[in-house]
Design a protein around this motif. Structure first.
Motif, short mmCIF file in Angstrom:
data_model
loop_
_atom_site.label_atom_id
_atom_site.label_comp_id
_atom_site.label_asym_id
_atom_site.label_seq_id
_atom_site.Cartn_x
_atom_site.Cartn_y
_atom_site.Cartn_z
N GLU A 45 7.71 21.26 6.84
CA GLU A 45 7.10 22.37 7.59
C GLU A 45 5.67 22.61 7.09
O GLU A 45 5.42 22.79 5.90
N GLY A 46 4.71 22.58 8.05
CA GLY A 46 3.31 22.82 7.72
C GLY A 46 2.58 21.59 7.21
O GLY A 46 1.37 21.65 6.97
N GLN A 47 3.26 20.47 7.05
CA GLN A 47 2.62 19.25 6.54
C GLN A 47 1.80 18.60 7.64
O GLN A 47 2.27 18.44 8.76
N SER A 48 0.57 18.23 7.34
CA SER A 48 -0.27 17.55 8.32
C SER A 48 0.09 16.08 8.36
O SER A 48 0.64 15.53 7.41
N GLY A 49 -0.25 15.43 9.46
CA GLY A 49 0.08 14.01 9.59
C GLY A 49 -0.56 13.39 10.81
O GLY A 49 -1.24 14.05 11.60
N LYS A 50 -0.30 12.10 10.95
CA LYS A 50 -0.89 11.35 12.06
C LYS A 50 0.15 10.40 12.62
O LYS A 50 0.83 9.69 11.87
N ILE A 51 0.26 10.41 13.93
CA ILE A 51 1.16 9.50 14.65
C ILE A 51 0.29 8.58 15.49
O ILE A 51 -0.62 9.04 16.18
N LYS A 52 0.58 7.29 15.41
CA LYS A 52 -0.20 6.32 16.19
C LYS A 52 0.72 5.52 17.09
O LYS A 52 1.76 5.02 16.65
N ILE A 53 0.32 5.43 18.38
CA ILE A 53 1.09 4.68 19.37
C ILE A 53 0.16 3.61 19.95
O ILE A 53 -0.94 3.93 20.41
N THR A 54 0.61 2.35 19.92
CA THR A 54 -0.19 1.26 20.47
C THR A 54 0.64 0.47 21.46
O THR A 54 1.87 0.37 21.33
N GLY A 55 -0.04 -0.09 22.46
CA GLY A 55 0.63 -0.93 23.44
C GLY A 55 -0.30 -2.04 23.87
O GLY A 55 -1.48 -1.80 24.16
N LYS A 56 0.22 -3.25 23.89
CA LYS A 56 -0.59 -4.39 24.33
C LYS A 56 0.32 -5.43 24.95
O LYS A 56 1.55 -5.41 24.77
N LEU A 57 -0.29 -6.36 25.68
CA LEU A 57 0.47 -7.40 26.37
C LEU A 57 0.46 -8.68 25.56
O LEU A 57 -0.57 -9.05 24.98
N ASP A 58 1.61 -9.34 25.49
CA ASP A 58 1.73 -10.68 24.93
C ASP A 58 2.38 -11.54 26.01
O ASP A 58 3.59 -11.70 26.05
N GLY A 59 1.55 -12.06 26.90
CA GLY A 59 2.09 -12.75 28.07
C GLY A 59 2.68 -11.73 29.02
O GLY A 59 1.99 -10.82 29.50
N ASP A 60 3.96 -11.90 29.32
CA ASP A 60 4.66 -10.95 30.20
C ASP A 60 5.49 -9.95 29.39
O ASP A 60 6.35 -9.26 29.95
N VAL A 61 5.23 -9.88 28.11
CA VAL A 61 5.99 -9.00 27.23
C VAL A 61 5.07 -7.90 26.72
O VAL A 61 3.93 -8.15 26.33
N VAL A 62 5.58 -6.67 26.72
CA VAL A 62 4.85 -5.53 26.17
C VAL A 62 5.22 -5.38 24.70
O VAL A 62 6.40 -5.34 24.35
#
Length: 647
Positions: free
Chosen positions: A556-573
């Motif tokens: 509770e009250g702790q700061s933080g960072k969430i990272k979301i990435t998305g890229k293509l590898d051929g026909d696969v995400v």
């Protein structure tokens, strides 16, 4: 000059002797003995030895095949000795492939630098030459040494010794080749004879085992099985006198179902307590035993065999337990009264081998009877288990469905709470505008409305409309995002969507949960990822990831960072999610996807979030999921799923 010619003639004679001896002699030691004797005629050779490398072992191992010394004891010619180049002059000659001469002073100096240098007593003069094969590979070393200051080796002696070493090398090459060939022929002949005997023996045993297996599969036991077993074993060892004893652990008794003996028409007793007779002796030891009359009498006298049953006037006796694992089913005993028929260890091994297979056959027959008795009960238990499993799966599915609905309900509550603020502002602004309109009309009716009052009224209208527009747009965006996400989470339909834009909508719908928390979310997703899949699954996955991070990853009250990435590898995400929270240890990580496993039981954790996430990735999206974490290192998901989901 005359003495020099005489010596050269002696050398020539010696070289001829070496050549003749190598062509007629087949024993290396005998050949080297003749070389030693001839060498003594041309120089001082009281101390002489030859070390040959072991070509089948490490390079630094040698055998001293010939060793004569006035001071040191000779090593075993068959024993391998390990020599280290830095600690042995002989090893130095073999390693370098070059002659070496060393005085006592030089030896003492080397030993002062290295206390382990040199094996044996320090010689006054030491001389060694390498023995080389046709490819100049070192076969070993030939060494001559003197402990007497009156006998040292001149440069001429050294040259002659090198010449002799060369001829000895040639002779040894031939002798070693002949020796290896003869040994190989002898070993191969012996091996073939052994293989033929073993093959015949193995074929006989194989037939016996086949008959035993066939017998146990076609009979249910009784005298037919025992009689045929006697016949089978009689084909392998002389077994005119044969006994089978069965152990009954429930009553601790031994019974004799089969008994054939030259001197006794029938078994002395059919059933007796465990501990009596030679059968009990074998059962107690759980080991096969081979005895003669003296050995049997000694065991009886020592009290190891109590009350021997039957005729003990034996010439040879052997018994083997029918043992499977640690369980003894009984004993097979074979004995001979004829001094011409004495059993060997090989016979005992065969009997023990057959007894172990008889134990397997007995265990199989007992197991088959148990299986038949337990079959009906097992089928009933299986039916009950299948019903219980079906009920469990239904209950689990219902719990998962309720969790999804609960998640949707929490989303509704959060969005409703978030919409309440802009709508409240709009209501306040509208009320204020209505009141200002009323006052303006009253001023106009009273004729007191001037230009400044009118402009002030217009400013109020303009300000109120801007406030209302901003907040209604904010509420509309929340409703639109919630509407799409809620529909997707409750629908199982495939539709086309842009992954980046959809992630923005999902995160917008999660703003009520993130509000007031010092958690920053960064999205790095390619704009071009157009998917045809289940957006509801994507929404649920992202929601569960974020909520798990908020509940489990940060205090509770702790700061933080969430990272979301998305890229293509051929026909696969390739979709990756990471937070910098507290992480988890190996044991917790191993149970992450287990249903109902949570570290926050009673504090907002249901234990289904990660389980639903895993099922959606591997099921609905048809992909894979990997997870990595460590205490203090946060949590990292890596998902791979097709861009287009085929039905």
């Amino acid at each position: 000059m005359e003495s020099r010619l005489t010596r050269l003639e002696a050398v020539q004679t010696m070289l001829l002797e070496i050549g003749q001896k190598s062509s007629t002699c087949t024993d290396i030691s005998e050949f080297l003995q003749s070389v030693h004797a001839a060498l003594g005629r041309i120089m001082y050779a009281a101390n002489f030895f030859v070390a040959l490398s072991d070509h089948e072992g490490p390079a630094n191992q040698v055998r001293f095949v010939y060793f004569v010394d006035e001071v040191d004891e000779p090593p075993d010619p068959g024993e391998l000795c390990e020599l280290v180049a830095g600690e042995s002059p002989t090893a130095a000659v073999i390693t370098s492939g070059k002659p070496m001469v060393m005085t006592a002073a030089e030896h003492v100096s080397k030993r002062e630098d290295n206390a382990g240098f040199g094996i044996g007593t320090i010689a006054e003069h030491w001389m060694g030459c390498p023995l080389l094969d046709q490819n100049n590979q070192v076969l070993g070393a030939i060494v001559i040494q003197s402990y007497d200051k009156q006998h040292t080796f001149s440069h001429e002696d050294q040259a002659l010794f090198a010449l002799i070493a060369n001829h000895v090398s040639s002779a040894l090459r031939g002798l070693q080749s002949m020796d290896r060939l003869e040994r190989a022929v002898q070993e191969r002949t012996a091996l073939l004879a052994h293989e033929v005997a073993e093959r015949r023996r193995a074929e006989t045993i194989q037939r016996a085992l086949y008959e035993l297996a066939n017998l146990s599969a076609t009979t249910t036991g009784g005298n037919v099985l025992n009689t045929r077993l006697h016949e089978i074993i009689s084909e392998l060892v002389p077994a005119q006198n044969f006994l089978i004893a069965i152990y009954h652990p429930d009553t601790e008794e031994v019974s004799i179902p089969y008994f054939v003996d030259q001197k006794d028409d029938q078994a002395p007793v059919k059933r007796f307590d465990f501990g009596i007779g030679m059968s009990s002796y074998i059962l107690g030891r759980k080991q096969a035993a081979l005895l003669d009359k003296a050995g049997l009498n000694a065991l009886v006298a020592a009290g190891e065999i109590a009350q021997p049953l039957g005729n003990v006037d034996i010439a040879s006796w052997m018994g083997a337990p029918m043992l499977l694992g640690d369980q003894a089913y009984g004993v097979i005993i074979v004995q001979s009264y004829d001094a011409a028929v004495l059993y060997s260890q090989g016979d005992l091994d065969i009997l023990a081998f057959m007894a172990s297979h008889v134990a397997v056959a007995i265990a199989r027959m007992q197991a088959e009877r148990e299986i038949r008795r337990a079959k009906d009960a097992l089928e009933e238990q299986n039916a009950a288990l299948e019903n219980a499993l079906t009920s469990l799966k239904d209950a689990q599915g219902e719990l998962v469905r309720q969790e999804k609905l609960a998640s949707l309900g929490r989303l509704v509550a959060g969005v409703a709470h978030e919409i309440n603020t802009p709508l409240g502002i709009c209501v306040t602004a509208t009320s204020h505008l209505v009141e200002e309109l009323k006052l303006t009309r009253e001023d106009m009716a009273a004729g007191v409305l001037d230009e400044d009052g009118l402009n002030q009224f217009f400013d109020i209208i303009d300000q109120s409309l801007r406030i209302m527009t901003t907040n209604t747009q904010r509420a509309a965006a929340l409703v639109r995002s919630f509407k799409q996400v809620a529909v997707d989470q409750s629908s199982d339909d495939i539709r086309s969507f842009n992954l980046r834009k959809y992630l923005d909508e999902v995160l917008l719908s999660l703003q009520p949960k993130l509000k007031g928390k010092p958690i920053a979310i960064e999205i790095d997703c390619e704009e071009r990822i157009e998917m045809a899949s289940f957006p509801g699954a994507v929404s649920q996955i992202v929601t569960n990831m974020v909520m798990n991070s908020l509940v489990h990853g940060y205090e509770e009250g702790q700061s933080g960072k969430i990272k979301i990435t998305g890229k293509l590898d051929g026909d696969v995400v390739v979709f990756e999610y990471s937070d910098d929270g507290i992480g988890m240890d190996t044991g917790t990580l191993a149970q992450l996807f287990d249903p109902f496993f949570t570290t926050k039981r009673g504090s907002g954790g249901s234990g289904l979030g990660a389980h639903i996430l895993f099922n959606l990735v591997t099921g609905a999206l048809g992909g894979t999921v990997k997870v990595a974490s460590a205490p203090g290192m946060g949590l990292h998901y890596k998902l791979r799923f097709p861009k287009v989901k085929r039905k």
